[in-house]
Design a protein around this motif. Structure first.
Motif, PDB file in Angstrom:
ATOM      1  N   PHE A 279       0.509  -1.026  -0.155  1.00 16.77           N
ATOM      2  CA  PHE A 279       0.043   0.019   0.752  1.00 16.77           C
ATOM      3  C   PHE A 279       0.444   1.443   0.125  1.00 16.77           C
ATOM      4  O   PHE A 279       2.013   1.223   0.441  1.00 16.77           O
ATOM      5  N   VAL A 280       0.641   2.629  -0.743  1.00 16.06           N
ATOM      6  CA  VAL A 280       1.243   3.661  -0.524  1.00 16.06           C
ATOM      7  C   VAL A 280       0.022   4.202   0.156  1.00 16.06           C
ATOM      8  O   VAL A 280      -1.309   4.979  -1.060  1.00 16.06           O
ATOM      9  N   VAL A 281      -0.105   5.132   1.115  1.00 19.93           N
ATOM     10  CA  VAL A 281      -1.078   6.373   1.864  1.00 19.93           C
ATOM     11  C   VAL A 281       0.030   7.273   1.827  1.00 19.93           C
ATOM     12  O   VAL A 281       0.472   7.466   1.834  1.00 19.93           O
ATOM     13  N   TYR A 282      -1.309   8.120   1.007  1.00 24.25           N
ATOM     14  CA  TYR A 282      -0.969   9.793   0.585  1.00 24.25           C
ATOM     15  C   TYR A 282      -2.344  10.847   1.286  1.00 24.25           C
ATOM     16  O   TYR A 282      -3.456  10.826   0.990  1.00 24.25           O
ATOM     17  N   GLY A 283      -1.308  12.230   0.907  1.00 23.72           N
ATOM     18  CA  GLY A 283      -2.268  13.225   1.390  1.00 23.72           C
ATOM     19  C   GLY A 283      -2.873  13.801   0.018  1.00 23.72           C
ATOM     20  O   GLY A 283      -1.596  13.438  -0.987  1.00 23.72           O
ATOM     21  N   ARG A 284      -3.537  14.566   0.142  1.00 23.57           N
ATOM     22  CA  ARG A 284      -3.712  15.398  -1.553  1.00 23.57           C
ATOM     23  C   ARG A 284      -2.632  16.146  -1.637  1.00 23.57           C
ATOM     24  O   ARG A 284      -1.799  15.776  -3.136  1.00 23.57           O
ATOM     25  N   HIS A 285      -1.420  16.739  -0.797  1.00 24.18           N
ATOM     26  CA  HIS A 285      -0.157  17.579  -1.330  1.00 24.18           C
ATOM     27  C   HIS A 285       0.572  16.440  -1.580  1.00 24.18           C
ATOM     28  O   HIS A 285       1.667  17.025  -2.546  1.00 24.18           O
TER      29      HIS A 285
ATOM     30  N   LEU B 266       4.697   5.371  -7.133  1.00 19.17           N
ATOM     31  CA  LEU B 266       5.337   4.683  -6.412  1.00 19.17           C
ATOM     32  C   LEU B 266       4.471   3.673  -6.421  1.00 19.17           C
ATOM     33  O   LEU B 266       3.049   3.388  -7.195  1.00 19.17           O
ATOM     34  N   PRO B 267       5.231   2.082  -7.063  1.00 22.78           N
ATOM     35  CA  PRO B 267       3.856   0.848  -7.085  1.00 22.78           C
ATOM     36  C   PRO B 267       3.366   0.741  -6.310  1.00 22.78           C
ATOM     37  O   PRO B 267       3.390   0.768  -5.102  1.00 22.78           O
ATOM     38  N   GLY B 268       2.084   0.535  -6.399  1.00 18.53           N
ATOM     39  CA  GLY B 268       1.047  -0.595  -5.145  1.00 18.53           C
ATOM     40  C   GLY B 268      -0.227   0.307  -5.230  1.00 18.53           C
ATOM     41  O   GLY B 268      -0.810   0.831  -5.495  1.00 18.53           O
ATOM     42  N   HIS B 269      -0.850   0.250  -4.318  1.00 19.59           N
ATOM     43  CA  HIS B 269      -2.379  -0.100  -3.971  1.00 19.59           C
ATOM     44  C   HIS B 269      -2.362   1.303  -3.674  1.00 19.59           C
ATOM     45  O   HIS B 269      -1.788   1.480  -2.578  1.00 19.59           O
ATOM     46  N   HIS B 270      -2.272   2.204  -4.119  1.00 22.80           N
ATOM     47  CA  HIS B 270      -2.543   3.497  -3.898  1.00 22.80           C
ATOM     48  C   HIS B 270      -4.452   4.838  -3.296  1.00 22.80           C
ATOM     49  O   HIS B 270      -5.034   3.587  -3.550  1.00 22.80           O
ATOM     50  N   ILE B 271      -3.870   4.358  -1.840  1.00 24.76           N
ATOM     51  CA  ILE B 271      -5.483   4.871  -1.326  1.00 24.76           C
ATOM     52  C   ILE B 271      -4.291   6.233  -0.104  1.00 24.76           C
ATOM     53  O   ILE B 271      -3.812   7.191  -0.027  1.00 24.76           O
ATOM     54  N   GLN B 272      -5.595   7.474  -1.178  1.00 26.03           N
ATOM     55  CA  GLN B 272      -5.496   8.880  -0.707  1.00 26.03           C
ATOM     56  C   GLN B 272      -6.539   8.975   0.968  1.00 26.03           C
ATOM     57  O   GLN B 272      -7.234   8.910   0.978  1.00 26.03           O
ATOM     58  N   ILE B 273      -5.494   9.208   1.561  1.00 26.24           N
ATOM     59  CA  ILE B 273      -6.674   9.819   2.800  1.00 26.24           C
ATOM     60  C   ILE B 273      -6.346  10.981   3.452  1.00 26.24           C
ATOM     61  O   ILE B 273      -4.826  11.040   3.549  1.00 26.24           O
ATOM     62  N   GLU B 274      -6.692  11.973   3.865  1.00 23.39           N
ATOM     63  CA  GLU B 274      -6.214  13.125   4.507  1.00 23.39           C
ATOM     64  C   GLU B 274      -6.583  13.634   5.634  1.00 23.39           C
ATOM     65  O   GLU B 274      -7.856  12.797   6.067  1.00 23.39           O
ATOM     66  N   ALA B 275      -5.607  13.919   6.526  1.00 25.75           N
ATOM     67  CA  ALA B 275      -5.202  13.456   7.779  1.00 25.75           C
ATOM     68  C   ALA B 275      -6.947  14.566   8.515  1.00 25.75           C
ATOM     69  O   ALA B 275      -6.546  15.621   8.012  1.00 25.75           O
ATOM     70  N   ASN B 276      -6.742  14.199   9.413  1.00 29.12           N
ATOM     71  CA  ASN B 276      -7.999  14.662   9.873  1.00 29.12           C
ATOM     72  C   ASN B 276      -8.138  13.937  11.851  1.00 29.12           C
ATOM     73  O   ASN B 276      -7.347  13.869  12.143  1.00 29.12           O
TER      74      ASN B 276
END
Length: 301
Positions: free
Chosen positions: A104-110, A118-128
């Motif tokens: 998994f690749v977990v990232y925010g909008r920025h 980056l290779p992998g399952h991309h998941i966008q999570i905004e911190a809150n």
């Protein structure tokens, strides 16, 4: 409007436990929490860490002490300062980088552009305020553990205490044909989970406000996989209820406990017919347990 920042320093175990206390136990929780370490040592080392917690309003000192006490912490009131007029919460959240955990690749909008390479399952999570950006060792450890059981595909999954829904979305990525239920006692977290699932195009996840394993959850069982990244005390208390909704031969993924709490958690689930099959983490154990097939469980309604 000014922002209040309170700072604590200590080793990895102390500041990560304090992070959980301020984010999960303190009511109302900190508006944002950031963790910094002085060098690139591993997260379970004795490297000095700094914890910054940001509040719009002064937190009640007794409530903070009680929250820390839930983790056996006695680290004092911290260093308080009033910051200049700036969106410090946004500043702290945007400082979170990309997390690569298992596939998994977990990232925010920025960080979207960097993550795209980056290779992998991309998941966008905004911190809150919903727990689960992937930066905490428990969340990253759960993502890594899910990859270890990827080949044994569950058909029904429960994410108990879903928070940001990161684990529910990750499970859906690995098992696209599974039915996933994400529950949380906190209604705003459920709303955030729904938003994150939609943001990531994660179809087939149902979200519900639920107090533990209530009747609405029981009606959806039994589950082949139950994920619970919460805290040690509720993990122990919920053991009989989790067992009641886990299918024979089903698995449970438990996290949110410290190493000193591991024995009590394992004992509670052993009493319900579960045995540890995989363990990850160090200061923050990640436990995968399997239920003996001969143990009884509820039937689908």
């Amino acid at each position: 409007m000014s922002t209040i920042r309170i700072t604590w320093r200590g080793d990895a175990a102390t500041v990560h436990a304090a992070d959980n206390a301020l984010s999960e136990v303190l009511d109302p929780p900190a508006d944002a929490v950031s963790l910094l370490k002085e060098d690139s040592s591993e997260a379970d080392s004795d490297t000095p860490w700094t914890l910054h917690a940001y509040f719009e309003h002064d937190p009640d000192a007794d409530a903070v002490t009680e929250a820390f006490a839930a983790f056996g912490l006695n680290i004092g009131p911290g260093e308080r300062e009033v910051l200049e007029d700036r969106d410090w919460v946004a500043h702290a959240l945007e400082g979170l980088g990309i997390v690569e955990a298992g596939p998994f690749v977990v990232y925010g909008r920025h960080d979207a552009d960097k993550a795209a390479a980056l290779p992998g399952h991309h998941i966008q999570i905004e911190a809150n305020r919903a727990f689960g950006t992937g930066h905490h060792p428990t969340t990253a450890g759960c993502l890594e553990m899910l990859a270890e059981v990827e080949t044994a595909a569950p058909s029904r999954i429960l994410d108990l205490g879903t928070g940001s829904a990161l684990l529910a979305i990750a499970a859906r990525r690995l098992w696209p044909h599974a039915t996933v239920l994400g529950t949380d006692i906190d209604e705003p977290s459920v709303a955030i989970g729904e938003e994150n699932a939609e943001l990531n195009g994660a179809q087939g996840i149902t979200f519900r406000v639920a107090d533990g394993v209530d009747e609405s959850v029981r009606r959806e069982g039994p589950f082949d996989l139950v994920m619970a990244n919460i805290l040690a005390e509720p993990l122990v208390d919920l053991a009989p209820d989790v067992a009641a909704v886990t299918a024979p031969g089903g698995r449970i993924l438990l996290a949110g406990l410290l190493d000193r709490q591991e024995a009590a958690v394992i004992e509670a689930y052993a009493a319900e017919g579960f045995a540890v099959t995989l363990r990850g983490g160090n200061v923050w154990p990640i436990l995968l347990l399997e239920r003996h097939a001969e143990r009884g469980t509820l039937s689908r309604m």
